[in-house]
Design an enzyme around this catalytic site. Structure first.
Site, short mmCIF file in Angstrom:
data_model
loop_
_atom_site.label_atom_id
_atom_site.label_comp_id
_atom_site.label_asym_id
_atom_site.label_seq_id
_atom_site.Cartn_x
_atom_site.Cartn_y
_atom_site.Cartn_z
N ASN A 195 49.24 -49.78 125.06
CA ASN A 195 47.79 -49.67 125.16
C ASN A 195 47.08 -50.99 124.88
OD1 ASN A 195 47.84 -46.99 125.87
ND2 ASN A 195 47.53 -46.23 123.78
N ASP A 251 80.75 -36.26 90.42
CA ASP A 251 81.44 -36.01 89.16
C ASP A 251 82.52 -34.95 89.44
OD1 ASP A 251 81.95 -36.00 86.35
OD2 ASP A 251 80.85 -34.12 86.22
#
Length: 891
Positions: free
Chosen positions: A696, A355
């Site tokens: 993993n 604004d």
């Protein structure tokens, strides 16, 4: 000048995938604007002496109290439920329950701690949720002067109903959306709703139907709830109250839940990705180990430990600590973070909509220029303007206060030399205010001040360089061109004219000898020009944001010329400009296309601001909005990150996610960089967790198939997981490479997927080389006897435990940067120290009493030499793969 349209919107706005109630002026208000007083009373079923108490009570029951929003915030139980309904929290709770049921209290305590930390911090943030609706409600907890039962009474605004007749005086807040019945020099400050810097004149004159429908917020016969009387007096009839008012429609939009951010969606997707890994992995591990080892209970505990290891249980804590650390760092720079998740949105922001009034400007009208008719600076013109403002009586308006506050002139010192004789007050017909003073020479001087188009017809000459020029047609056109230059440059311009006369009266207070008829044959002396100037540092902040990849766009309710002037002064290009009425006519797709290249939007309403933000969001922009007025609150709420400033109204501050406490907007750029640091550090953990878990998967599956015993005991997996997690707790403190801060960063699941697919298997390669070394070099195949099998299993498990922990810990330093670790980029001291601590623990644990408790055994000297080679090769390979991905721009 183009006028914005904020008539009833045909549909709800769609902002970030959710519907937001339309911000609109009530159709009844528009209808009443075109009616004269008799028709108006008939339509609203009221009369000049107001309603009776019985009529008002019936209307309270029909329309409800004049309040904007009821407090509908969720209670503690509902907030707790929201915090618990998270897939990661649910998974951790399930695994913790299973751990308790199976006697594994250590892992249960860890997971419960993570749940408490994550849910607790989230709950604290939720309980501080947005209270904008309540602030709007508090706005109208005042009284108003109302005609009831034929008498003027002071009543609480909440008790007002449509049809009430109210009296307005300077300083009053407008108690609803009202139709003006009478007005005497009535000026209303409505910048909080429209963004205009100057008070607006209001009158009782009805408008035509076309004007009422096209621009209801700009109607001069209508005043709106949330605005206030700057000066003058009047009366009005209440047309709409509470949620039916223009401000009430804004309050409804503020009650909507904040949309889920791209970051929130990314974290959720990552969590579900990890869960899918686990759902595939855990059953396979359980079945394979049960079939190959023959011990199904042992296989179950091992699978459970693998599930815990694959769960990114530290993610909520890492995210929360990163965000909290960012909030503390921003607080030190006088930037208050109200909604903690907004920090990473600030870092991802690539478009900032701002604004103008109070955000880029000081929200303080100042006298910028005082010049003659050829726009040359002239102290004499200022002295005349100063006398006019000084001697007028009554409440001085914002322009008079700006003149009197201007200290760069000696005019004030000359006031004792002049005596006020009379004044001719301002009115809407003349649009001029005049005072008459007696000069030291004994003459009476009339000093008139007003709009140039009103002053010009009353002048017969203009003064320039001590000479009088006739105000014939040619000269009038030339003079208009000069003051048009000021208007085109965004100034609010008043003309100053004088007239010398023979004395008629004595001193002020006697019978007034002068009147409107004396405002003729004036001499035009020059102009005074006013402006709401930019804030100090606004231009530097905008340039800094541009250099960091954030495009700034101005969304202003003020007129185009004023907005262009401010944009020019802060360094914004206004080649592409859109006005509110143009936005109104565009489809969503047309607006989205235009919004990307437009820098200035002028004469836009709160509804337009929401549409513009939604349009930019539809083009995959992360949009911030910075504002300070009531009219900015819906846009602040709809944006990905709402930013307010130190001078904002309470409602704007409550609607915002981030509040700047310093007038310098440069702190905003610092906040953007802090947001990017937070995002980068969270991404580091996500990359580490995802790639480690993906690798993993292959390692555990292979070991489960080929190794004749459990590759690692459940308690060893949990210990490994705990130490690795502790090693990652310092990630929020890590440094971030400048290159990672240069441009906005967004969550990119495809980039993360590529990283995981290529980096994850690197760890599996060296897990398998460790398997082979343990099995063949250190003869862990030997399971010929129970004692040999126990020794082989313990040695294998110890070797893999140490290799797994050290590789995971050291690889943090490769993944944390796109540069060469240790040489081109260094981690923070806490990260480095914690890594050294974890590595030291990993090396010493097989030799400690704890190692015996966990089932470890001492490793042979050759192992440590092979481990050093493994670590060097692993870091080198991962760095090479990372650089290859960077060259291909895949990460």
């Amino acid at each position: 000048m183009a006028r914005t349209s904020v008539a009833v919107l045909p549909k709800r706005l769609l902002v970030a995938g959710r519907k937001i109630p339309s911000i609109r002026v009530s159709p009844l208000v528009v209808d009443c604007a075109v009616l004269g007083a008799p028709e108006l009373y008939a339509k609203l079923n009221t009369r000049p002496e107001g309603l009776t108490a019985q009529e008002a009570q019936l209307r309270i029951e029909q329309y409800g109290p004049n309040v904007l929003a009821r407090d509908q915030r969720a209670g503690f139980i509902k907030l707790l439920g929201r915090s618990l309904l998270n897939p990661l929290v649910i998974l951790l709770a399930v695994l913790a329950t299973i751990s308790v049921a199976t006697g594994d209290l250590r892992s249960a305590v860890l997971m419960v701690s993570m749940i408490i930390l994550s849910v607790g911090l989230k709950l604290i943030q939720e309980t501080k949720a947005d209270t904008a609706a309540a602030k709007l409600k508090a706005l109208i907890s005042v009284t108003a002067s109302v005609m009831r039962n034929g008498t003027l009474q002071e009543l609480a605004v909440a008790k007002l109903v449509p049809g009430d007749v109210v009296h307005l005086t300077a300083g009053d807040m407008i108690p609803g959306d009202v139709r003006i019945l009478e007005a005497k020099d009535l000026f209303v400050t409505q910048g909080a709703l429209t963004g205009e810097s100057f008070p607006v004149e209001k009158s009782a004159v009805a408008t035509d139907r076309a004007g009422a429908a096209s621009a209801p917020v700009e109607l001069t016969c209508i005043a709106f709830l949330g605005t206030s009387v700057e000066s003058g007096a009047g009366s009005a009839v209440v047309v709409a109250t509470g949620k039916n008012t223009y401000l009430g429609s804004m309050a409804a939009s503020l009650q909507e839940q904040h949309a889920e951010t791209a970051f929130d969606r990314g974290i959720s997707k990552f969590t579900w990705l990890m869960l899918r890994f686990m759902l595939v992995m855990v059953p396979l591990v359980f079945v394979i180990n049960g079939l190959t080892k023959g011990n199904w209970l042992q296989a179950f505990f091992f699978a459970l430990a693998v599930a815990v290891g694959l769960t990114p249980e530290m993610l909520p804590m890492i995210v929360t600590v990163c965000l909290s650390k960012g909030a503390v760092a921003m607080g030190a720079r006088k930037v208050i973070v109200k909604r903690i998740n907004a920090i990473q949105n600030l870092g991802a922001m690539d478009v900032l909509c701002a604004d103008k009034t109070g955000t880029l400007t000081m929200d303080q009208v100042i006298l910028e220029r005082h010049c003659d008719v050829m726009l040359r600076e002239d102290e004499g013109v200022f002295a005349l303007a100063y006398m006019n403002s000084h001697f007028q009586t009554g409440l001085k308006n914002v322009l008079d206060r700006a003149v009197l506050a201007h200290t760069q002139t000696p005019a004030a010192g000359k006031m004792p030399e002049y005596v006020k004789i009379d004044e001719i007050p301002f009115d809407f017909q003349r649009r001029i205010m005049s005072v008459v003073v007696r000069t030291p020479q004994g003459k009476d001087r009339l000093i008139a001040k007003g709009a140039p188009e009103s002053v010009f017809p009353k002048c017969n000459s203009a003064e320039l360089d001590g000479k009088l020029l006739p105000m014939d047609h040619q000269h009038i056109e030339d003079l208009k061109k000069e003051y048009d230059l000021l208007s085109a440059d965004g100034f609010r311009v008043l003309a100053i004219a004088t007239k010398e006369m023979e004395p008629r009266g004595t001193v002020a207070g006697d019978a007034t000898p002068y009147g409107k008829a004396d405002e003729c044959d004036l001499i035009l002396r020059g102009y005074v020009a006013f402006l709401d100037p930019p804030k100090a540092g606004a231009a530097e902040a905008i340039e800094a944001l541009r250099l960091h990849g954030v495009a700034v766009k101005v969304l202003s309710g003020d007129n185009e010329l004023v907005a262009r002037k401010i944009c020019k002064e802060v360094g914004l290009c206004t080649e592409f400009t859109l006005l509110g009425d143009q936005v109104e006519k565009m489809s969503d797709e047309q607006l989205a296309e235009a919004a990307e290249k437009t820098t200035l939007f002028a004469r836009v309403s709160p509804a337009h601001k929401q549409r513009i933000i939604a349009a930019l969001q539809s083009r995959q922009h992360t949009v911030g909005f910075m504002g300070d007025g009531i009219n900015d609150a819906p846009a602040l709420h709809a944006a990905d990150v709402g930013i307010s400033v130190d001078t904002a109204v309470d409602i704007a501050k409550e609607s915002a996610d981030i509040i700047l406490l310093e007038k310098s907007l440069l702190v905003l750029d610092e906040g953007v960089l802090e947001g990017r640091k937070v995002f980068s550090n969270i991404i580091k953990y996500v990359r580490m967790g995802a790639s480690s878990n993906f690798g993993n998967m292959f390692s555990v599956l292979g070991a489960s198939v080929f190794v004749p015993f459990l590759p690692m005991l459940p308690v060893q997996i949990l210990a490994n997981n705990l130490l690795y997690d502790i090693g990652q707790t310092t990630i929020p403190t890590d440094r971030v490479d400048p290159e990672r801060l240069a441009m906005p960063r967004r969550w990119d699941l495809s980039e993360l997927t590529r990283f995981v697919l290529f980096i994850g298997p690197c760890s599996s390669i060296f897990d398998y080389t460790t398997y082979l070394a343990m099995l063949y070099l250190f003869n862990c195949w030997d399971v010929s006897t129970a004692q040999a099998a126990a020794h082989s299993a313990s040695l294998f498990q110890t070797g893999w435990f140490v290799e797994s922990l050290l590789t995971q810990t050291l690889i943090i330093h490769v993944i944390r940067t796109n540069k060469v670790p240790f040489l081109q980029s260094h981690s923070s001291l806490p990260v480095m120290v914690m890594s050294m601590i974890i590595v030291t623990i990993g090396i010493l644990i097989p030799f400690s009493p704890l190692g015996g408790y966990l089932g470890f055994t001492r490793l042979p000297p050759l192992y440590w030499a092979l481990l050093a080679a493994t670590l060097l090769c692993y870091v080198t390979l991962t760095q090479a793969v990372k650089m290859w991905l960077l060259r291909r721009k895949w990460i």
